[in-house]
Design a protein around this motif. Structure first.
Motif, PDB file in Angstrom:
ATOM      1  N   MET A 106       0.848  -1.201   0.000  1.00 63.11           N
ATOM      2  CA  MET A 106       0.000   0.000   0.000  1.00 63.11           C
ATOM      3  C   MET A 106       0.881   1.248   0.000  1.00 63.11           C
ATOM      4  SD  MET A 106      -2.952   1.513   0.013  1.00 63.11           S
ATOM      5  CE  MET A 106      -4.026   0.083   0.024  1.00 63.11           C
TER       6      MET A 106
ATOM      7  N   ASP B 263      -1.846   4.564   3.107  1.00 69.28           N
ATOM      8  CA  ASP B 263      -3.117   5.174   2.700  1.00 69.28           C
ATOM      9  C   ASP B 263      -4.330   4.504   3.340  1.00 69.28           C
ATOM     10  OD1 ASP B 263      -1.646   6.842   1.136  1.00 69.28           O
ATOM     11  OD2 ASP B 263      -2.172   5.893  -0.785  1.00 69.28           O
ATOM     12  N   ASP B 264      -4.199   3.202   3.671  1.00 67.90           N
ATOM     13  CA  ASP B 264      -5.370   2.478   4.177  1.00 67.90           C
ATOM     14  C   ASP B 264      -5.318   2.255   5.687  1.00 67.90           C
ATOM     15  OD1 ASP B 264      -3.300   0.683   4.229  1.00 67.90           O
ATOM     16  OD2 ASP B 264      -4.451  -1.001   3.393  1.00 67.90           O
TER      17      ASP B 264
ATOM     18  N   GLY C 235     -14.721  -3.026  16.326  1.00 65.12           N
ATOM     19  CA  GLY C 235     -13.994  -2.918  15.062  1.00 65.12           C
ATOM     20  C   GLY C 235     -14.898  -2.721  13.864  1.00 65.12           C
ATOM     21  N   GLN C 236     -16.168  -2.468  14.105  1.00 69.61           N
ATOM     22  CA  GLN C 236     -17.097  -2.291  12.976  1.00 69.61           C
ATOM     23  C   GLN C 236     -18.042  -1.117  13.186  1.00 69.61           C
ATOM     24  OE1 GLN C 236     -18.423  -6.422  13.479  1.00 69.61           O
ATOM     25  NE2 GLN C 236     -20.494  -5.638  13.687  1.00 69.61           N
ATOM     26  N   GLY C 237     -17.632  -0.190  14.053  1.00 72.20           N
ATOM     27  CA  GLY C 237     -18.369   1.064  14.147  1.00 72.20           C
ATOM     28  C   GLY C 237     -19.638   1.037  14.961  1.00 72.20           C
ATOM     29  N   ILE C 238     -19.828   0.009  15.760  1.00 75.53           N
ATOM     30  CA  ILE C 238     -21.069  -0.080  16.524  1.00 75.53           C
ATOM     31  C   ILE C 238     -20.893   0.339  17.984  1.00 75.53           C
ATOM     32  CG2 ILE C 238     -22.757  -1.731  17.461  1.00 75.53           C
ATOM     33  CD1 ILE C 238     -23.284  -1.008  14.580  1.00 75.53           C
TER      34      ILE C 238
ATOM     35  N   GLU D 290     -17.472  17.162  17.319  1.00 78.17           N
ATOM     36  CA  GLU D 290     -18.252  15.950  17.023  1.00 78.17           C
ATOM     37  C   GLU D 290     -17.411  14.714  17.272  1.00 78.17           C
ATOM     38  OE1 GLU D 290     -19.020  15.131  12.840  1.00 78.17           O
ATOM     39  OE2 GLU D 290     -17.550  16.650  12.292  1.00 78.17           O
TER      40      GLU D 290
ATOM     41  N   ARG E 166     -15.768   7.849  14.703  1.00 71.27           N
ATOM     42  CA  ARG E 166     -15.295   6.494  15.040  1.00 71.27           C
ATOM     43  C   ARG E 166     -13.972   6.221  14.327  1.00 71.27           C
ATOM     44  NH1 ARG E 166     -20.909   3.984  13.260  1.00 71.27           N
ATOM     45  NH2 ARG E 166     -20.781   5.830  11.961  1.00 71.27           N
TER      46      ARG E 166
ATOM     47  N   CYS F 172     -12.263   3.261  14.367  1.00 71.41           N
ATOM     48  CA  CYS F 172     -12.025   1.886  13.895  1.00 71.41           C
ATOM     49  C   CYS F 172     -12.453   1.712  12.445  1.00 71.41           C
ATOM     50  CB  CYS F 172     -12.717   0.871  14.791  1.00 71.41           C
ATOM     51  SG  CYS F 172     -14.515   0.822  14.637  1.00 71.41           S
ATOM     52  N   ILE F 173     -13.383   2.550  11.995  1.00 72.85           N
ATOM     53  CA  ILE F 173     -13.858   2.404  10.607  1.00 72.85           C
ATOM     54  C   ILE F 173     -13.510   3.624   9.765  1.00 72.85           C
ATOM     55  CG2 ILE F 173     -15.739   0.784  11.086  1.00 72.85           C
ATOM     56  CD1 ILE F 173     -17.634   3.273  10.960  1.00 72.85           C
TER      57      ILE F 173
ATOM     58  N   GLY G  38     -10.421   5.970   8.107  1.00 77.50           N
ATOM     59  CA  GLY G  38      -9.003   5.969   7.781  1.00 77.50           C
ATOM     60  C   GLY G  38      -8.278   7.166   8.390  1.00 77.50           C
TER      61      GLY G  38
ATOM     62  N   HIS H   4      -6.115   9.068   7.116  1.00 79.68           N
ATOM     63  CA  HIS H   4      -5.984  10.217   6.209  1.00 79.68           C
ATOM     64  C   HIS H   4      -7.246  11.069   6.151  1.00 79.68           C
ATOM     65  CE1 HIS H   4      -1.968   9.662   4.471  1.00 79.68           C
ATOM     66  NE2 HIS H   4      -2.162   8.373   4.742  1.00 79.68           N
ATOM     67  N   TYR H   5      -8.371  10.554   6.627  1.00 83.34           N
ATOM     68  CA  TYR H   5      -9.585  11.386   6.722  1.00 83.34           C
ATOM     69  C   TYR H   5      -9.325  12.570   7.651  1.00 83.34           C
ATOM     70  CZ  TYR H   5     -14.240  12.873   8.219  1.00 83.34           C
ATOM     71  OH  TYR H   5     -15.358  13.627   8.527  1.00 83.34           O
TER      72      TYR H   5
END
Lengths: 411, 179
Positions: free
Chosen positions: B1, B22-23, B44-47, B63, B66, B68-69, B71, B73-74
Motif C-alpha cells: 500500500m 493510505d489504508d 472494530g465495525q463502528g457499533i 463531534e 469512530r 475503527c472504521i 481511515g 488520512h480522513y
C-alpha cells in the motif's frame, strides 16, 4: 322416512365441513395473495395496526394517505360487498361511487380475476376491525376533485395489458401475473407522464420515486447489472444477494410481500423478468488502480478514508455488516443517482430473514464536499461498476439539486 | 500500500508529517504511531463507539468520529482530541486534575471494566460543548442525553450510572435551564 332423514342429516353433516374447508382455503389463498399484492405497504402506517391505514404517500400532486381497509364499518371497508371490493380493486371505485386516487394501483390490479379479488376480500374479512379513521387525503386544486379522475381513468386506467403468452412457458405466464398484476412492480419501475400515468410504451424501463431511481427491470438491463435467475429469486426471497440488499422503497416490499412468496412463484417472477431464455449476466472485472482516471484515483483515498472500514479495502464487503461493492447492482447502474443518494443519506439498520442483519450506514452529506463525492462516485463506478465515463462535479450538483419527487424518468 | 505524509493536531499539539499507509485505520495510527492507546478497539465495525475521538470543527463545533472504521488520512489537517487530552498534566506528563466529566464518572463509579469509558467521556464532552453553546431545558434533558450517549455500548451495563453522572455534571456546569 327414517332412512331419508338419516341421509339428509348425513349429507348436511358432510357438506358443512366441506364448505368450511373451502372457505378456509379461500382465506388462506387470500392471505397469500394479499401478501403478493402488498396491500399492507400502503394501508399500514409505520408502527400502526395492520391495514388500518395512515401511511403518508408522497406524490407529485400532494400527500395521499393509505386508507383503513380493516372491517370497521365506519372507518374501514366492513360494509363492502364482494362486488364493491372488486370494483375498488380493479376500477378504483369507492363504495360511494367516488374515484380512488391512482396511488391505489388499480391500473395494475384491473387485470386481476374475480376469484383472486374475492379471496383477498375473504382474508381481509378476518382482520380485526380498527375503529380509527386514517388522515383524510387533501390535495390541492384541481387534484382534489375526484370526479376529474373519471376522464383520467377513461384515458389511462386500463393502459397496462398483459403481453401475449402463447409461446411462453407456464412459469413465464405465472410470473407475468405475479409481477405485473399482483406485485404491480411497473407502478414504480415505469416512468410516468406529466399526468401521472404510467408510460406503458416504456414499461418497466425504470422510474423515479422520492428522489431515488427505481431501476429498469428489462431483461437486458438486469443482465447488464449482473442479475441471473437464481440471484433474482434469492434477492426477492431473502432481501439480499451478492448484488446487494433491498433498501429504500424496496425494503418494506421485502418485509410485507416478497419474503412470503413461495419459491415457485419467486422463480416464476425471475423467469418473467429475465425471459424464458435469459440473457447472460454480465460479469464486471475489477479495474486496477492504475487504470482509473485522476478523479477516481483521488476517490480511492476517499473510499479508504470513510468506506473501507465496513465495505473492506478491496470492496468485498463484510458479512452481516456491509454489502460488497464488487458486483453491487447500485454501483453498476449507469445512472449515478442512487449511489449518490445512498452515500449522502445512508441506510438505517436492516433486518432480513433468518436473523440476518446489516449495520446502519451513516450518511455523508455533511462529511464529503461535492468534489470528494464526485471523486468517490467515479472511483466506485470505474473500479467495480464497469463504468468508463467520468462524472463531473456539475453532474453531482445537478443531481443534488434535483431532489423533487419527480414522477417521470429524468435526464 | 502506498504511503503519504499525514499531519494533524492531536490534543492541541501538531503532529509531524510522516508517511502513513493510505489504508491505515485511524485507531492504528493513534496506537502505533502516536502511542496514544486510550482509544479502545472494541467491535472494530463502528457499533460500540469505544474508539471515538473528538474532531474540533473550524466553526467551533465538535463531534465524535469512530476511529475503527475511519481511515487516518480522513483526519488530515484536522484538530482532534483523544481521551488522553482531557485531564491536566504536569511537566512530566503525570495527570494532576481530571476534567469535570472524568471526575463525575469516577466519583459515581460510572464504569466498571472501563473499556467503553473513553468513548463515553468523549461523547459526554461533545454534549457539554454543545450545551455550552445552547443550554437545554430540563424537560428535554433525558432525551438529549439519550441522543448523545445512546449509541455507546457498555457490556458491563453501566448505563444508569453513566447517564446519572452525565445528568449531574450538566447541572454542575449550569447547562440545564428550567422549563
Amino acid at each position: 322416512m327414517k332412512h331419508l332423514l338419516t341421509r339428509i342429516t348425513l349429507a348436511v353433516g358432510l357438506a358443512a365441513p366441506l364448505l368450511q374447508a373451502q372457505a378456509d382455503d379461500q382465506v388462506e389463498r387470500g392471505e397469500y395473495l394479499t401478501r403478493a399484492a402488498d396491500c399492507m405497504a400502503c394501508h399500514t402506517a409505520p408502527g400502526g395496526a395492520p391495514f388500518a391505514g395512515g401511511l403518508a404517500i408522497e406524490s407529485p400532486f400532494g400527500i395521499i394517505y393509505g386508507t383503513n381497509i380493516t372491517q370497521s364499518k365506519e372507518h374501514g371497508i366492513g360494509l363492502y360487498t364482494d362486488d364493491e371490493f372488486f370494483a375498488a380493486l380493479t376500477e378504483g371505485k369507492r363504495r360511494d361511487g367516488a374515484n380512488l386516487y391512482p396511488a391505489m394501483p388499480y391500473t395494475s390490479y384491473h387485470l386481476m380475476p374475480r376469484e383472486d379479488s374475492d379471496a383477498i376480500h375473504a382474508y381481509l374479512k378476518t382482520v380485526a376491525p380498527i375503529e380509527r379513521d386514517a388522515p383524510e387525503t387533501s390535495l390541492s386544486f384541481p387534484f382534489n376533485v375526484r370526479l376529474g379522475l373519471t376522464a383520467w381513468n377513461l384515458m389511462y386506467a386500463d393502459d397496462l395489458q398483459l403481453k401475449p403468452a402463447e409461446d411462453k412457458s407456464e412459469a413465464w405466464q405465472r410470473g407475468q401475473y405475479m409481477v405485473e398484476v399482483m406485485g404491480h412492480c411497473g407502478e414504480c419501475h415505469t416512468p410516468r407522464s406529466a399526468t401521472g400515468a404510467m408510460e406503458v410504451d416504456k414499461h418497466l424501463s425504470g422510474g423515479l420515486l422520492n428522489g431515488y431511481l427505481s431501476p429498469s427491470l428489462l431483461a437486458d438491463d438486469l443482465a447488464n447489472r449482473g442479475w441471473n435467475h437464481q440471484d433474482l429469486s434469492t434477492f426477492l426471497k431473502h432481501g439480499m444477494s451478492s448484488q446487494g440488499t433491498m433498501f429504500n422503497e424496496m425494503y418494506p416490499v421485502f418485509h410485507n410481500s416478497t419474503q412470503f412468496l413461495d419459491d415457485k412463484d419467486l422463480a416464476a417472477m425471475a423467469t418473467y423478468l429475465l425471459g424464458d431464455t435469459p440473457p447472460a449476466a454480465k460479469v464486471v472485472e475489477t479495474r486496477t488502480l492504475d487504470d482509473l482516471n485522476d478523479s477516481a484515483k483521488r476517490g480511492h483515498q476517499q473510499y479508504l478514508n470513510v468506506c473501507a472500514g465496513c465495505h473492506a479495502p478491496e470492496g468485498e464487503g463484510k458479512p452481516h455488516i456491509a454489502v460488497a461493492m464488487r458486483g453491487n447492482t447500485t454501483v453498476r447502474l449507469d445512472d449515478p443517482r442512487n449511489l449518490l443518494r445512498v452515500i449522502e443519506d445512508g441506510i438505517d439498520e436492516q433486518q432480513f430473514s433468518g436473523f440476518e442483519r446489516m449495520q446502519p450506514m451513516p450518511g455523508f452529506a455533511d462529511k464529503l464536499d461535492q468534489t470528494q463525492l464526485t471523486d468517490l462516485l467515479n472511483y466506485l463506478r470505474q473500479r467495480w461498476g464497469g463504468q468508463t465515463g467520468e462524472l463531473a462535479v456539475s453532474d453531482v450538483q445537478k443531481l443534488q439539486a434535483d431532489k423533487s419527487d419527480t414522477h417521470s424518468k429524468a435526464d | 500500500m502506498a504511503k503519504h505524509p499525514l499531519q494533524m493536531t492531536i490534543n492541541g499539539k501538531p503532529v509531524d508529517a510522516v508517511d502513513i499507509p493510505d489504508d491505515l485505520p485511524m485507531i492504528d495510527y493513534l496506537h502505533e504511531y502516536n502511542n496514544l492507546t486510550g482509544s479502545r478497539l472494541g467491535c472494530g465495525q463502528g457499533i460500540c463507539h469505544a474508539c471515538v475521538v473528538i474532531v474540533d470543527n473550524p466553526d467551533g463545533t465538535s463531534e465524535e468520529v469512530r476511529t475503527c472504521i475511519t481511515g487516518a488520512h480522513y483526519f488530515a489537517g484536522k484538530k482532534i482530541r483523544t481521551i488522553e487530552g482531557h485531564a491536566k498534566r504536569d511537566e512530566q506528563g503525570v495527570v494532576t486534575e481530571l476534567n469535570p466529566i472524568q471526575l463525575r464518572f469516577v466519583d459515581e463509579f460510572a464504569f466498571q471494566c472501563s473499556y467503553c469509558a473513553p468513548g463515553f467521556v468523549n461523547a459526554a464532552t461533545v454534549l457539554v460543548e454543545k450545551l455550552q453553546r445552547q443550554p437545554v431545558a430540563k424537560s428535554q434533558l433525558e432525551q438529549v442525553i439519550e441522543d448523545s450517549l445512546g449509541h455507546h455500548i457498555c457490556r458491563c451495563t453501566g448505563y444508569v450510572r453513566y447517564y446519572s453522572a452525565t445528568r449531574n455534571v450538566l447541572s454542575d456546569l449550569g447547562l440545564v435551564k428550567e422549563g
